[in-house]
Structures are given as structure tokens and as C-alpha cells.
Design an enzyme around this catalytic site. Structure first.
Site, short mmCIF file in Angstrom:
data_model
loop_
_atom_site.label_atom_id
_atom_site.label_comp_id
_atom_site.label_asym_id
_atom_site.label_seq_id
_atom_site.Cartn_x
_atom_site.Cartn_y
_atom_site.Cartn_z
N HIS A 1 -25.00 98.45 -3.82
CA HIS A 1 -24.33 97.16 -3.63
C HIS A 1 -24.99 95.99 -4.35
CE1 HIS A 1 -27.54 96.63 -0.72
NE2 HIS A 1 -27.29 95.34 -0.72
C1 UD1 Z 1 -26.26 90.80 1.70
C2 UD1 Z 1 -27.71 90.41 1.44
C3 UD1 Z 1 -28.48 91.61 0.92
C4 UD1 Z 1 -28.32 92.82 1.81
C5 UD1 Z 1 -26.83 93.09 1.99
C6 UD1 Z 1 -26.58 94.28 2.88
C7 UD1 Z 1 -28.06 88.09 0.65
C8 UD1 Z 1 -28.44 87.28 -0.53
N1 UD1 Z 1 -27.83 89.39 0.42
O1 UD1 Z 1 -25.68 91.11 0.45
O2 UD1 Z 1 -29.85 91.29 0.87
O3 UD1 Z 1 -28.94 93.94 1.23
O4 UD1 Z 1 -26.24 91.92 2.56
O5 UD1 Z 1 -25.25 94.49 3.09
O6 UD1 Z 1 -27.99 87.56 1.73
N2 UD1 Z 1 -18.00 91.16 2.46
C9 UD1 Z 1 -16.96 91.62 3.23
N3 UD1 Z 1 -17.17 91.77 4.56
C10 UD1 Z 1 -18.35 91.48 5.16
C11 UD1 Z 1 -19.39 90.99 4.36
C12 UD1 Z 1 -19.21 90.85 3.02
O7 UD1 Z 1 -15.87 91.91 2.73
O8 UD1 Z 1 -18.47 91.65 6.38
C13 UD1 Z 1 -17.81 91.03 1.01
C14 UD1 Z 1 -17.36 89.67 0.58
O9 UD1 Z 1 -16.46 89.85 -0.49
C15 UD1 Z 1 -18.62 89.02 0.05
C16 UD1 Z 1 -19.37 90.22 -0.49
O10 UD1 Z 1 -19.02 91.30 0.36
O11 UD1 Z 1 -18.35 88.06 -0.89
C17 UD1 Z 1 -20.87 90.04 -0.51
O12 UD1 Z 1 -21.34 89.63 0.77
P1 UD1 Z 1 -22.67 88.73 0.87
O13 UD1 Z 1 -23.01 88.52 2.30
O14 UD1 Z 1 -22.54 87.58 -0.01
O15 UD1 Z 1 -23.79 89.62 0.18
P2 UD1 Z 1 -24.11 91.18 0.25
O16 UD1 Z 1 -23.89 91.77 -1.09
O17 UD1 Z 1 -23.45 91.83 1.42
#
Ligand code: UD1
Length: 366
Positions: free
Chosen positions: A211
Site C-alpha cells: 500500500h
Molecule cells: C495510513 C498511514 C500508513 C499506514 C497505513 C495502514 C499515514 C501517513 N499513513 O496510510 O502509515 O501504514 O495507513 O493502512 O498516516 N481509504 C479508504 N477507507 C479507509 C481508509 C482509507 O477507502 O478506511 C482510502 C482513501 O482513498 C484514502 C486512501 O485509502 O485516500 C489512503 O488513506 P490514508 O489514511 O491517507 O493513508 P494510508 O495509505 O491508509
């Protein structure tokens, strides 16, 4: 005689890797009886599979507050948690804030507290990848510099903090809270029929997670990775619970052309633990999985150029393979030929880290 006032704490969690770290802390704080804890979920992760199932699997109480910040750019998300946490902390006036790990919610909440002169305890402090293109590295550096208690999980954490000039009395080596959760749940996970449901045999598959922006945000890297993984899958099935960010990248960059792997929805904590514990090996770019495989004794190939968790390489079962197909292919070959590193469990990864953390907080705040 009047009862002693309780020590008032706010504990913050926002994203999936935070939940298994707060679970043992919240339980230990409740067991001591001298703490009054307010649990805040920022809402950074909000899908049932990314959040609710972890609360349920790990018996974490319903959060007292959910800030519902949701997804967004790093700046927008951090700013929203910062503003919301300022309100929460101003109203509650806790004796201290506890944050865990390195996600955006961690840095935002600690910044809000530091500005209000509320002391901050950072659990999993001092880890450094020395790679500032990684968002989590910025979060770690900032959080550590404004925290008052720095609870470290491996010796490198303390070494990094000392090198950066951190006062010795702030650094506490306590071990690994994530492993508290693993130890507490492994026997429950072993009762699940995860493998049967997925049609797998113990030792007969590899598990994959992917991811990180550095692996999934560019078409060329993603295609090269999937090419080599599909090649490996001809020898051993690869089960791939897909993170929502990766699902979105596959849609956007590959036009929905799905790699020929065993792609499944994200798993809950117990099912994923079961999946890891019986895998022939694990391929990942996650931080926590490097630690969990070390404790389980399962070979782990980490698709990154660096790790902030070097003990998993020196003492554990982890090998860095980056995103270079030739290296990935060669290291998989070694494992399939029976040459995987054995590894041992690092000091303090013994299921009692949360208890050591709460001892320090009780002593300093009581
Ligand atoms: C976040 C953490 C990362 C961790 C990861 C585990 C930061 C900078 N990064 O990254 O350290 O390893 O979580 O999962 O805080 N999304 C959904 N549903 C959700 C959550 C996210 O659809 O419940 C999608 C959204 O499109 C979002 C994308 O995933 O934009 C990324 O989510 P985000 O929380 O920004 O970062 P992660 O890549 O999940």
C-alpha cells in the site's frame, strides 16, 4: 479521607496500524483503576474492514469521541485532526495525551497537545528509516521532538533519539505493544477456519500486502511488481488482501486490469494473523508486519529500500528486497529452497510492553 483524583488521559487512534497498539494500553489503563481514559478515534480510517472490525476483534471499547475526519491530502487531514484535537483537549484538559505509531493522526494530535502545554507520551518512538520522502518519517521526527515520554520498542529507537539530542530521562525502552496484542490473540486466531475459507493449506501459500505510495503510486513500479508477483504465483499461490489505496491505484493506473493473484478484501486482525502464521512466507511493504512475522518465525520479504525497524533484520526473519524484480525473485527462490533466516524474538517483545508503559505514567503522573 478524600479519594485521590484520577489521572486523566486522552488516547488517540486514527488508522489501522494504531488499533492493535492502543488495545493493550486501553486495557491496562482500565485495569489499574487510577486512570480516567478518554479514547478518541480521529476517523482517518473509517471503512468497516479498516476500522470497526479491529475494535470488535480486539475488544477495544467504543471510542468516547469520533472526529470523523476521513480521507484527504496530508495537509488537509493533518490540519483537520489538529483543529479538532485542540477543541477536545481544551475542553477535557487531560493530564497527558497518549499517541502511538507514525500516522498523520499521531503527529496532528501531538502537535495540538504540545501547543496547549499538555504532556505527550509517544508509544513506538525513535524509529527512523532516514528516508524523508516517506510521510511516516516526517510524522515520527515531529512527534518525537514535541513528546515528553518516548517509549521505544527496540534499541535503535533509543540510539536514534540520543543522537538527535533527546534528554536521557525522556527515553524509556519498554518493548513492543503490537506484540502484546499478537501474544494475547494468537490462540484465538488459531481457532479460526481462515485457511479453509480461502481454500489454502498451511505452508502452501504466500501472503502479500502492498500500500505504500512508493510502490503503488506510479504505474511503472506497480506493473513491474505485479509482473514478478504473477511469475512467483506460478510456483506458489499468493493471497493478497487489498488495501483501499491500492485498489484505487489499480483502478486508476492499470485501468482496472487486475493482477492474476488471489486478491481478497482486507482481512480483520484475527484472520490476518492466522493467514500470516501459516504462510510459507510474507511479502509486504508494511511496518508492523515486519515485526509480527519476526515473532511468528515466518520469513518476511519487505518491498522497501529501508526499514525503521532494523531489529527485524538483525534478529528477526525480515529481508529488504526493495521493488527490484530480480532481487524479489532471488530471495523468494532462497525461501522456496529452504534457506530462510531463522531469527529470534527481540528483547521486550514479550506481551508486557503496555504494563511497563503504564508503570511509568502512573509513577510520573500519580
Ligand atoms: C495510513 C498511514 C500508513 C499506514 C497505513 C495502514 C499515514 C501517513 N499513513 O496510510 O502509515 O501504514 O495507513 O493502512 O498516516 N481509504 C479508504 N477507507 C479507509 C481508509 C482509507 O477507502 O478506511 C482510502 C482513501 O482513498 C484514502 C486512501 O485509502 O485516500 C489512503 O488513506 P490514508 O489514511 O491517507 O493513508 P494510508 O495509505 O491508509
Amino acid at each position: 479521607m478524600t479519594a485521590r483524583p484520577k489521572i486523566r488521559l486522552v488516547v488517540v487512534a486514527g488508522a489501522r496500524p494504531n488499533f492493535m497498539k492502543i488495545a493493550p494500553l486501553v486495557r491496562e489503563l482500565a485495569a489499574r483503576g487510577c486512570f480516567e481514559t478518554c479514547l478518541v478515534h480521529t476517523g482517518q480510517h473509517y471503512d468497516a474492514a479498516m476500522s470497526d472490525s479491529f475494535f470488535r476483534d480486539l475488544g477495544i471499547p467504543e471510542p468516547d469521541l469520533n472526529l470523523g475526519v476521513g480521507s484527504g491530502s496530508h495537509g488537509a487531514m493533518t490540519a483537520q485532526v489538529l483543529a479538532e484535537m485542540e477543541t477536545v483537549l481544551t475542553e477535557r484538559k487531560p493530564d497527558a495525551l497518549i499517541v502511538v505509531g507514525d500516522v498523520n493522526s499521531t503527529v496532528a494530535a501531538s502537535l495540538a497537545a504540545a501547543k496547549l502545554c499538555i504532556p505527550v507520551a509517544h508509544v513506538e518512538a525513535g524509529l527512523r528509516s532516514f528516508d524523508r520522502t516517506m510521510p511516516e518519517e516526517i510524522n515520527r521526527l515531529v512527534t518525537d521532538v514535541i513528546s515528553d515520554w518516548l517509549f521505544t520498542s527496540e534499541p535503535s529507537g533509543g540510539e536514534n533519539l540520543r543522537r538527535e539530542g533527546t534528554a536521557e530521562e525522556k527515553i524509556h525502552f519498554v518493548g513492543n505493544v503490537m506484540i502484546d496484542t499478537l501474544q494475547a490473540n494468537l490462540s484465538r486466531a488459531r481457532e479460526l477456519d481462515t485457511l479453509g475459507r480461502l481454500g489454502l493449506e498451511a505452508g502452501g501459500y504466500a501472503a502479500l500486502t502492498l500500500h505504500r505510495p512508493s510502490n503503488v503510486d506510479e504505474r511503472e513500479t506497480l506493473v513491474a511488481l505485479f509482473d514478478v508477483l504473477e511469475e512467483i504465483q506460478r510456483e506458489i499461490p499468493i493471497v493478497f488482501p487489498v488495501h483501499p489505496r491500492t485498489a484505487a491505484a489499480i483502478e486508476r493506473l492499470l485501468g482496472g486490469r487486475e493482477p492474476k493473484l488471489r486478491m481478497i478484501e482486507p482481512l480483520g486482525y484475527l484472520d490476518f494473523l492466522r493467514l500470516m502464521s501459516e504462510a510459507r512466507f510474507v511479502l509486504t511493504d508494511s511496518g508492523g508486519i515486519q515485526e509480527e512475522t519476526t515473532v511468528l518465525g515466518i520469513p518476511c520479504l519487505t518491498m522497501r529500500e529501508n526499514t525503521e525497524r532494523p531489529i527485524t533484520i538483525h534478529e528477526g526473519t525480515n529481508t529488504l528486497v526493495g521493488s527490484d524484480p530480480a532481487t524479489i525473485r532471488a530471495e523468494v527462490r532462497k525461501i522456496l529452497d529452504g534457506e530462510a533466516p531463522e531469527g529470534r524474538i527481540p528483547e521486550g517483545w514479550d506481551g508486557r510492553a503496555a504494563s511497563r508503559i503504564v508503570d511509568v505514567l502512573e509513577r510520573d503522573l500519580g
